[in-house]
Write an enzyme that holds these catalytic residues in place. Structure first.
Site, PDB file in Angstrom:
ATOM      1  N   LEU A 101     -31.691 -91.210 152.933  1.00 30.93           N
ATOM      2  CA  LEU A 101     -32.449 -92.062 152.162  1.00 30.93           C
ATOM      3  C   LEU A 101     -32.805 -93.233 153.101  1.00 30.93           C
ATOM      4  O   LEU A 101     -31.924 -93.693 153.617  1.00 30.93           O
ATOM      5  CB  LEU A 101     -31.634 -92.491 150.808  1.00 30.93           C
ATOM      6  CG  LEU A 101     -31.443 -91.114 149.891  1.00 30.93           C
ATOM      7  CD1 LEU A 101     -30.792 -92.005 148.908  1.00 30.93           C
ATOM      8  CD2 LEU A 101     -32.737 -90.689 149.205  1.00 30.93           C
ATOM      9  N   ASP A 102     -34.064 -93.744 152.861  1.00 28.47           N
ATOM     10  CA  ASP A 102     -34.467 -94.867 153.660  1.00 28.47           C
ATOM     11  C   ASP A 102     -33.390 -96.200 153.458  1.00 28.47           C
ATOM     12  O   ASP A 102     -32.924 -96.254 152.288  1.00 28.47           O
ATOM     13  CB  ASP A 102     -35.876 -95.411 153.411  1.00 28.47           C
ATOM     14  CG  ASP A 102     -36.907 -94.046 153.787  1.00 28.47           C
ATOM     15  OD1 ASP A 102     -36.439 -93.490 154.711  1.00 28.47           O
ATOM     16  OD2 ASP A 102     -37.874 -94.124 153.188  1.00 28.47           O
ATOM     17  N   TYR A 103     -33.482 -96.984 154.451  1.00 28.10           N
ATOM     18  CA  TYR A 103     -32.742 -98.323 154.061  1.00 28.10           C
ATOM     19  C   TYR A 103     -33.097 -98.705 153.052  1.00 28.10           C
ATOM     20  O   TYR A 103     -32.058 -99.594 152.218  1.00 28.10           O
ATOM     21  CB  TYR A 103     -33.057 -99.197 155.230  1.00 28.10           C
ATOM     22  CG  TYR A 103     -32.348-100.530 155.405  1.00 28.10           C
ATOM     23  CD1 TYR A 103     -31.253-100.707 155.812  1.00 28.10           C
ATOM     24  CD2 TYR A 103     -33.002-101.678 154.936  1.00 28.10           C
ATOM     25  CE1 TYR A 103     -30.662-101.806 156.101  1.00 28.10           C
ATOM     26  CE2 TYR A 103     -32.273-102.853 155.057  1.00 28.10           C
ATOM     27  CZ  TYR A 103     -31.066-103.034 155.518  1.00 28.10           C
ATOM     28  OH  TYR A 103     -30.295-104.158 155.479  1.00 28.10           O
TER      29      TYR A 103
END
Length: 245
Positions: A101-103
């Site tokens: 999952l992206d930052y």
């Protein structure tokens, strides 16, 4: 006898793909000798080392994490930022995330040391559904949402058909919308790029569901151990695309 990269994955060193990379980089020894050939067979009696550390088989563990925004989906980070592994200081086994999952994206992430299960859950051919809720700038019309449903042309290929539902819309201050989207692929920043492609940039993104798993009862940063039945269902889904009894 089993392949070296499979043994590394079973032992919780990393996913099978990452284990292959470790072998190619010369970081793995078998009985004191560096092995760089993928597919090398090893037996339970062989001594395997990774970065000079002797391999010990770990008990398989499976956790569901509500990843907060501002946390890296990795085991380590060269910039010193907090990682998802840092959220499990009480777990002795080496955990790694299933996919990413992206930052700036929050939501459901599975953490495990089972490389085989990680591989099957993230490979697009197994078509495991992942449902996100996005807040986007602007309000897309029905035809624009149909573009998402049919598939969007991105620089790394066209996305597979998606399920899309407009949950709410607010026309104030230029407009914004809350949209639910379900995909089964895992291209880098895929959901954000899909909305960018139709002209509605994502302002906030959360993964609400992975297969049949949800975030019910959890707050950001919380986690829980998956039950043996849930793990069994994930295996069945990965193998057949269906939930068994």
């Amino acid at each position: 006898m089993e392949r070296l990269q499979k043994m590394l994955a079973h032992a919780g060193v990393a996913s099978r793909r990452k284990s292959e990379q470790l072998i190619l980089e010369g970081k793995v020894k078998v009985n004191g000798k560096v092995v760089t050939e993928l597919g090398t067979k090893v037996s339970p009696t062989d001594t395997v080392e990774v970065d000079g550390v002797k391999l010990e088989k770990e008990q398989k563990v499976y956790h569901l994490l509500y990843k907060p925004r501002g946390v890296i989906s990795a085991v380590t980070d060269d910039k010193g930022r907090e990682t998802v592994a840092d959220l499990f200081p009480h777990i002795q086994e080496r955990l790694f995330p299933v996919g990413r999952l992206d930052y700036d994206t929050s939501g459901l992430l599975i953490m495990t040391n089972d490389g085989d299960l990680s591989y099957t859950l993230t490979h697009p051919k197994f078509k495991i559904d992942k449902t996100y809720v996005a807040r986007v700038k602007g309000i897309p019309n029905k035809e624009q949402l149909r573009i998402l449903e049919r598939g969007v042309d991105l620089e790394d290929g066209k996305t597979a058909p998606a399920r899309v539902k407009l949950l709410s819309a607010d026309s104030k201050q230029g407009g914004k919308a809350i949209i639910e989207i379900t995909i089964h692929e895992g291209k880098n920043r895929q959901v954000r790029r899909m909305f960018d492609a139709i002209g509605f940039p994502v302002q906030k993104l959360k993964r609400e569901r992975f297969a049949f798993l949800t975030l019910h009862g959890l707050n950001a940063g919380d986690s829980r151990e998956l039950s043996s039945h849930e793990v069994k269902l994930l295996r069945v889904m990965a193998e057949t695309g269906k939930i068994g009894s």
